[in-house]
Design a protein around this motif. Structure first.
Motif, PDB file in Angstrom:
ATOM      1  N   LYS A 154       0.893  -1.197   0.070  1.00  0.00           N
ATOM      2  CA  LYS A 154       0.104   0.141  -0.014  1.00  0.00           C
ATOM      3  C   LYS A 154       0.872   1.234  -0.043  1.00  0.00           C
ATOM      4  O   LYS A 154       0.538   2.168  -0.821  1.00  0.00           O
ATOM      5  N   ALA A 155       2.130   1.250   0.860  1.00  0.00           N
ATOM      6  CA  ALA A 155       2.799   2.280   0.682  1.00  0.00           C
ATOM      7  C   ALA A 155       3.535   2.627  -0.526  1.00  0.00           C
ATOM      8  O   ALA A 155       3.772   3.702  -0.998  1.00  0.00           O
ATOM      9  N   VAL A 156       4.020   1.597  -1.233  1.00  0.00           N
ATOM     10  CA  VAL A 156       4.508   1.519  -2.667  1.00  0.00           C
ATOM     11  C   VAL A 156       3.301   2.315  -3.765  1.00  0.00           C
ATOM     12  O   VAL A 156       3.770   3.051  -4.557  1.00  0.00           O
ATOM     13  N   PRO A 161       5.173   8.853  -8.815  1.00  0.00           N
ATOM     14  CA  PRO A 161       5.550   8.085 -10.024  1.00  0.00           C
ATOM     15  C   PRO A 161       6.812   7.689 -10.333  1.00  0.00           C
ATOM     16  O   PRO A 161       7.423   6.658 -10.489  1.00  0.00           O
ATOM     17  N   VAL A 162       8.051   8.590  -9.715  1.00  0.00           N
ATOM     18  CA  VAL A 162       9.229   8.442 -10.221  1.00  0.00           C
ATOM     19  C   VAL A 162       9.783   7.283  -9.238  1.00  0.00           C
ATOM     20  O   VAL A 162      10.360   6.396  -9.625  1.00  0.00           O
ATOM     21  N   LEU A 163       9.291   7.130  -7.900  1.00  0.00           N
ATOM     22  CA  LEU A 163       9.847   5.972  -7.195  1.00  0.00           C
ATOM     23  C   LEU A 163       9.056   4.686  -7.397  1.00  0.00           C
ATOM     24  O   LEU A 163       9.764   3.807  -7.388  1.00  0.00           O
ATOM     25  N   ARG A 164       7.891   4.777  -7.870  1.00  0.00           N
ATOM     26  CA  ARG A 164       7.134   3.627  -8.542  1.00  0.00           C
ATOM     27  C   ARG A 164       7.755   3.094  -9.811  1.00  0.00           C
ATOM     28  O   ARG A 164       8.124   1.900  -9.806  1.00  0.00           O
ATOM     29  N   VAL A 165       8.371   3.843 -10.826  1.00  0.00           N
ATOM     30  CA  VAL A 165       9.175   3.561 -11.784  1.00  0.00           C
ATOM     31  C   VAL A 165      10.370   3.080 -11.429  1.00  0.00           C
ATOM     32  O   VAL A 165      10.898   1.952 -11.810  1.00  0.00           O
ATOM     33  N   ALA A 170      14.198  -1.809 -10.239  1.00  0.00           N
ATOM     34  CA  ALA A 170      14.753  -2.717  -9.384  1.00  0.00           C
ATOM     35  C   ALA A 170      14.326  -4.192  -9.707  1.00  0.00           C
ATOM     36  O   ALA A 170      15.123  -5.207  -9.686  1.00  0.00           O
ATOM     37  N   THR A 171      13.074  -4.257 -10.036  1.00  0.00           N
ATOM     38  CA  THR A 171      12.514  -5.762 -10.387  1.00  0.00           C
ATOM     39  C   THR A 171      13.272  -6.264 -11.671  1.00  0.00           C
ATOM     40  O   THR A 171      13.674  -7.225 -11.329  1.00  0.00           O
ATOM     41  N   VAL A 391      16.615  -0.298  -1.954  1.00  0.00           N
ATOM     42  CA  VAL A 391      16.693   0.131  -0.634  1.00  0.00           C
ATOM     43  C   VAL A 391      16.092   1.648  -0.732  1.00  0.00           C
ATOM     44  O   VAL A 391      15.292   1.924   0.530  1.00  0.00           O
ATOM     45  N   VAL A 392      16.375   2.322  -1.469  1.00  0.00           N
ATOM     46  CA  VAL A 392      15.663   3.570  -1.482  1.00  0.00           C
ATOM     47  C   VAL A 392      14.292   3.560  -1.822  1.00  0.00           C
ATOM     48  O   VAL A 392      13.808   4.363  -0.828  1.00  0.00           O
ATOM     49  N   VAL A 393      13.921   2.625  -2.461  1.00  0.00           N
ATOM     50  CA  VAL A 393      12.339   2.606  -2.556  1.00  0.00           C
ATOM     51  C   VAL A 393      11.674   2.039  -1.241  1.00  0.00           C
ATOM     52  O   VAL A 393      10.728   2.739  -0.792  1.00  0.00           O
ATOM     53  N   LEU A 394      12.376   1.129  -0.633  1.00  0.00           N
ATOM     54  CA  LEU A 394      11.717   0.629   0.678  1.00  0.00           C
ATOM     55  C   LEU A 394      11.715   1.651   1.753  1.00  0.00           C
ATOM     56  O   LEU A 394      11.102   1.671   2.631  1.00  0.00           O
TER      57      LEU A 394
END
Length: 508
Positions: A154-156, A161-165, A170-171, A391-394
């Motif tokens: 839910k936090a993701v 949008p930049v962090l979702r990209v 990362a995936t 790590v940045v996204v988390l």
């Protein structure tokens, strides 16, 4: 074992120098195994996996297995059905750095990365709002890791949008690292490549002589490798036959008599020939050869014995090929002429495919993508990049995760909290419910206010007041979400009635 693919993290030195301590070896179950293969099987200790080499035996009666660096064989003789599998992929030191990833927590993190990437590939409007909330709510009720995963996902979704990209990148990098790692480490980084076939060459010796009919031979012609008795023949014709490309041939003979004396004679001068076949013949005069050795014996003061040893050496040189040499040992005594030693009458060379060691290439439909060494390097770089981005996204997702308990809020923002007794909202003034605590913190910082907090029987309230507007964040005690939570409001101690919490409800 029911699964087809498994792994073994090596321990000890039993398979040095093939595998070392801490290596990771993937094995695949096969229908049959053979001598020379490295296989894994269950040891006599529960949970133990042994990775050694088959040295004998069969799949029905059991294989005899031994570690390359062990002096004794293994006590167990597993059959084909008892095997875990044969080694197919070796990752040096992989058992050390992959050990955390192969545990439950590591597998959970990898699952999150994959699921998180799928979530970012779709926008929130692609899923009906009601169904998404219902799914997250059902996951959160299970508690433990599922609740944490639901909160992270839910936090993701709330990320910019930049962090979702970035999560999707990362995936993708993780998947790319796994694919390149498997392709890069499944085989050595170099391979042997077939080259041109070298031409076939051969040098063959033979000899013949005529003898009178006697009980010594079955016919009147004596051929190699039979001895020739000097009483019946005084000479023999030595044949040298070459087959192969054009070149030059020469034949030399070294004579010795056992005294240390020797002399070298050229019996066939270097002569060019066109090929593909060349024959040369010379006559061996037994008496003349023995007389040459006897003369040398007399010269050095040794009694002659009528014997001589001859070492023949034929050499063929062809353009672009290595020299082909063929030896032949002959001994002439007063009694006979015969071959000595383990000399072969024919020497062959060529006819083989040359091989060169070249870097192994990764190919798709015949198109070279990169070398195996580059794949390994790129896999490591992709994995490092994926970890860094993850790590940045988390961290960003964690900051946006809703705080579900008072303890979490007090641990993170103790300097902004003021504990007070429950306070009713000013009559007629609006109450705005915020959906996450960080938003309430921003409001407090914006208006320069402290966050007031008190406990209720069914929830913990956190409030910021400014210019008659009350901003409230409520943490229910029974569920970590505000959707569909019914509150009981008893104004002025009068009768009670139920209603759903809304942005205009009164704080009691």
């Amino acid at each position: 074992m029911t699964e087809r693919i498994s792994y073994v993290a090596t321990h000890g030195t039993s398979m040095n120098p093939v595998y070392y301590e801490g290596d990771l070896v993937f094995v695949v179950k096969a229908d049959s195994y053979h001598v020379g293969q490295i296989v894994a099987y269950h040891g006599d200790v529960p949970g133990q996996r042994v990775l050694h080499r088959i040295i004998s035996g069969d799949g029905a009666a059991g294989f005899v297995i031994k570690g390359d660096n062990n002096e004794s064989i293994d006590p167990l003789t597993p059959t084909t059905e008892e095997m875990i599998g044969r080694a197919v992929l070796h990752v040096p030191h992989g058992g050390i750095w992959l050990k955390p990833l192969l545990g439950p927590s590591g597998l959970g993190m990898l699952s999150f990365l994959v699921v998180g990437g799928e979530v970012t590939a779709r926008t929130r409007r692609d899923i009906p709002r009601g169904r998404r909330k219902k799914k997250v709510k059902a996951m959160s009720r299970q508690g433990g890791p599922w609740a944490a995963a639901a909160a992270v996902l839910k936090a993701v979704e709330r990320l910019p949008p930049v962090l979702r990209v970035a999560a999707a990148v990362a995936t993708a990098l993780t998947v790319c690292a796994l694919v390149l790692g498997i392709l890069g480490w499944m085989k050595p980084i170099v391979e042997k490549q077939a080259g041109e076939t070298t031409p076939e060459q051969s040098l063959a010796f033979s000899y013949t002589t005529k003898v009178p009919k006697s009980a010594a031979y079955d016919s009147t012609t004596v051929t190699a490798p039979e001895p020739i008795f000097r009483k019946l023949a005084s000479s023999a014709v030595l044949h040298t036959r070459y087959k192969g490309p054009a070149g030059t041939l020469n034949l030399q003979a070294t004579l010795t008599n056992g005294t240390g004396w020797h002399t070298t004679q050229t019996w066939v001068q270097k002569k060019s020939f066109p090929g593909p076949t060349y024959d040369s013949t010379i006559t061996l005069d037994f008496a003349a050869l023995a007389r040459r050795a006897d003369d040398a014996a007399r010269a050095i003061g040794v009694a002659p014995n009528g014997s001589v040893n001859i070492a023949l050496g034929a050499t063929v040189e062809s353009k672009g090929l290595s020299s082909l040499s063929a030896p032949l040992q002959i001994a002439i005594t007063p009694f006979q002429m015969a071959l000595t030693g383990n000399t072969q009458l024919e020497t062959k060379a060529g006819g083989t495919v040359s091989q060169t060691v070249v870097p192994r290439e990764l190919r798709i439909f015949g198109v070279s993508l990169m070398s195996a060494s580059q794949a390994r390097s790129n896999a490591i770089l992709a994995l490092i990049g994926a970890v860094a981005i993850a790590v940045v996204v988390l961290l960003a997702a964690r900051r946006r995760m809703p705080m579900r308990t008072r303890a979490e809020i007090e641990n993170r923002y103790p300097q902004l909290l003021v504990h007070v007794e429950p306070m009713p909202s000013p009559p007629g003034k609006p109450v705005v419910n915020v959906d996450n605590f960080p938003a309430l913190v921003k409001l407090a910082e914006k208006y320069g206010q402290m966050i007031l907090t008190w406990r209720r029987p069914d929830a913990d309230d956190f409030v910021v007041r400014d210019e008659g507007i009350t901003y409230r964040y409520r943490v229910p005690l029974d569920e970590p979400t505000l959707q569909n939570v019914e509150l009981i409001n008893r104004p002025n101690g009068a009768g009670s009635h139920r209603r759903k919490a809304s942005s205009s409800s009164q704080v009691s």
